[in-house]
Design a protein around this motif. Sequence first.
Motif, mmCIF file in Angstrom:
data_model
loop_
_atom_site.group_PDB
_atom_site.id
_atom_site.type_symbol
_atom_site.label_atom_id
_atom_site.label_comp_id
_atom_site.label_asym_id
_atom_site.label_seq_id
_atom_site.Cartn_x
_atom_site.Cartn_y
_atom_site.Cartn_z
ATOM 1 N N ASN A 148 0.825 -1.200 0.000
ATOM 2 C CA ASN A 148 0.000 0.000 0.000
ATOM 3 C C ASN A 148 0.860 1.252 0.000
ATOM 4 O O ASN A 148 0.569 2.205 -0.696
ATOM 5 N N THR A 149 1.924 1.254 0.797
ATOM 6 C CA THR A 149 2.802 2.412 0.851
ATOM 7 C C THR A 149 3.424 2.653 -0.510
ATOM 8 O O THR A 149 3.472 3.779 -0.989
ATOM 9 N N ALA A 150 3.894 1.606 -1.153
ATOM 10 C CA ALA A 150 4.487 1.754 -2.478
ATOM 11 C C ALA A 150 3.450 2.296 -3.459
ATOM 12 O O ALA A 150 3.747 3.175 -4.262
ATOM 13 N N LEU A 208 -12.644 12.628 -10.877
ATOM 14 C CA LEU A 208 -11.308 12.887 -10.335
ATOM 15 C C LEU A 208 -10.936 11.860 -9.268
ATOM 16 O O LEU A 208 -9.794 11.392 -9.221
ATOM 17 N N LEU A 209 -11.888 11.528 -8.428
ATOM 18 C CA LEU A 209 -11.627 10.548 -7.370
ATOM 19 C C LEU A 209 -11.325 9.172 -7.962
ATOM 20 O O LEU A 209 -10.551 8.406 -7.383
ATOM 21 N N ALA A 210 -11.907 8.858 -9.103
ATOM 22 C CA ALA A 210 -11.705 7.553 -9.736
ATOM 23 C C ALA A 210 -10.245 7.305 -10.094
ATOM 24 O O ALA A 210 -9.827 6.158 -10.262
ATOM 25 N N GLN A 211 -9.458 8.344 -10.187
ATOM 26 C CA GLN A 211 -8.041 8.214 -10.539
ATOM 27 C C GLN A 211 -7.159 7.883 -9.332
ATOM 28 O O GLN A 211 -5.962 7.680 -9.490
ATOM 29 N N LEU A 212 -7.760 7.833 -8.142
ATOM 30 C CA LEU A 212 -7.011 7.570 -6.912
ATOM 31 C C LEU A 212 -7.100 6.102 -6.528
ATOM 32 O O LEU A 212 -8.068 5.420 -6.873
ATOM 33 N N PRO A 213 -6.100 5.610 -5.769
ATOM 34 C CA PRO A 213 -6.169 4.234 -5.282
ATOM 35 C C PRO A 213 -7.378 4.047 -4.361
ATOM 36 O O PRO A 213 -7.849 5.007 -3.740
ATOM 37 N N GLY A 214 -7.853 2.820 -4.263
ATOM 38 C CA GLY A 214 -9.095 2.481 -3.571
ATOM 39 C C GLY A 214 -9.296 3.063 -2.197
ATOM 40 O O GLY A 214 -10.308 3.702 -1.934
ATOM 41 N N GLU A 215 -8.367 2.863 -1.276
ATOM 42 C CA GLU A 215 -8.568 3.327 0.100
ATOM 43 C C GLU A 215 -8.625 4.844 0.179
ATOM 44 O O GLU A 215 -9.472 5.414 0.860
ATOM 45 N N LEU A 216 -7.721 5.516 -0.518
ATOM 46 C CA LEU A 216 -7.724 6.978 -0.523
ATOM 47 C C LEU A 216 -8.998 7.501 -1.175
ATOM 48 O O LEU A 216 -9.636 8.430 -0.670
ATOM 49 N N ARG A 217 -9.409 6.891 -2.279
ATOM 50 C CA ARG A 217 -10.657 7.279 -2.959
ATOM 51 C C ARG A 217 -11.838 7.125 -2.006
ATOM 52 O O ARG A 217 -12.688 8.017 -1.910
ATOM 53 N N PHE A 218 -11.873 6.019 -1.264
ATOM 54 C CA PHE A 218 -12.967 5.767 -0.324
ATOM 55 C C PHE A 218 -13.001 6.840 0.772
ATOM 56 O O PHE A 218 -14.057 7.387 1.083
ATOM 57 N N GLY A 220 -2.160 14.507 2.505
ATOM 58 C CA GLY A 220 -1.904 13.889 1.217
ATOM 59 C C GLY A 220 -2.455 12.488 1.117
ATOM 60 O O GLY A 220 -3.613 12.234 1.438
ATOM 61 N N GLU A 221 -1.593 11.586 0.723
ATOM 62 C CA GLU A 221 -2.002 10.205 0.495
ATOM 63 C C GLU A 221 -2.304 9.457 1.783
ATOM 64 O O GLU A 221 -2.822 8.339 1.748
ATOM 65 N N ASN A 222 -2.025 10.084 2.927
ATOM 66 C CA ASN A 222 -2.317 9.480 4.224
ATOM 67 C C ASN A 222 -3.579 10.074 4.842
ATOM 68 O O ASN A 222 -3.793 9.972 6.048
ATOM 69 N N PHE A 223 -4.424 10.721 4.031
ATOM 70 C CA PHE A 223 -5.646 11.349 4.513
ATOM 71 C C PHE A 223 -6.486 10.339 5.281
ATOM 72 O O PHE A 223 -6.704 9.226 4.834
ATOM 73 N N LEU A 224 -6.940 10.775 6.442
ATOM 74 C CA LEU A 224 -7.758 9.884 7.283
ATOM 75 C C LEU A 224 -9.200 10.275 7.194
ATOM 76 O O LEU A 224 -9.692 11.232 7.492
#
Length: 139
Positions: free
Chosen positions: A5-7, A72-82, A135-139
């Motif tokens: 996931n980090t990668a 725009l959200l569709a371009q993000l990885p699953g967990e971040l998109r969710f 960023g990509e670590n958005f909670l």
Amino acid sequence: MSNQNTAQNTTPNTAEALSRVIQWLRERHDRIMAVEAEGLRLLEAGDTPGHNAKMREKAEMLAALCTDAKPLLAQLPGELRFKLTLALEHFSGNARNALGFNSVFYMSALLYPDNHKKGEPDNLTLCIDRIEQQGENFL
């Protein structure tokens, strides 16, 4: 699995896609605030129906926020998109409630906590800032 996931979360494509989401959100926020400002100007000028129409327009823009962001959200990885979808759905859901109640007061109060003071950032600004900071670590 967490290393995978980090990668995945550190890819330039994810960072670029997230940057596009943030830029889009800031632009949408600016448009919403412009509508709200026009509504307040109309109210100060004694045009209550005009004010009410602008508050409805503001609420409609917020109600559509999550749906409009989907491409725009569709371009993000699953967990971040969710996680981002949940955050945006919070704003959209509140706006749909305000429209459903047909409450101009509720529509005008969208984005603001009960204890909001003039000059403080609204909740959507705070959310966008948090997305940008985490960023990509958005909670």
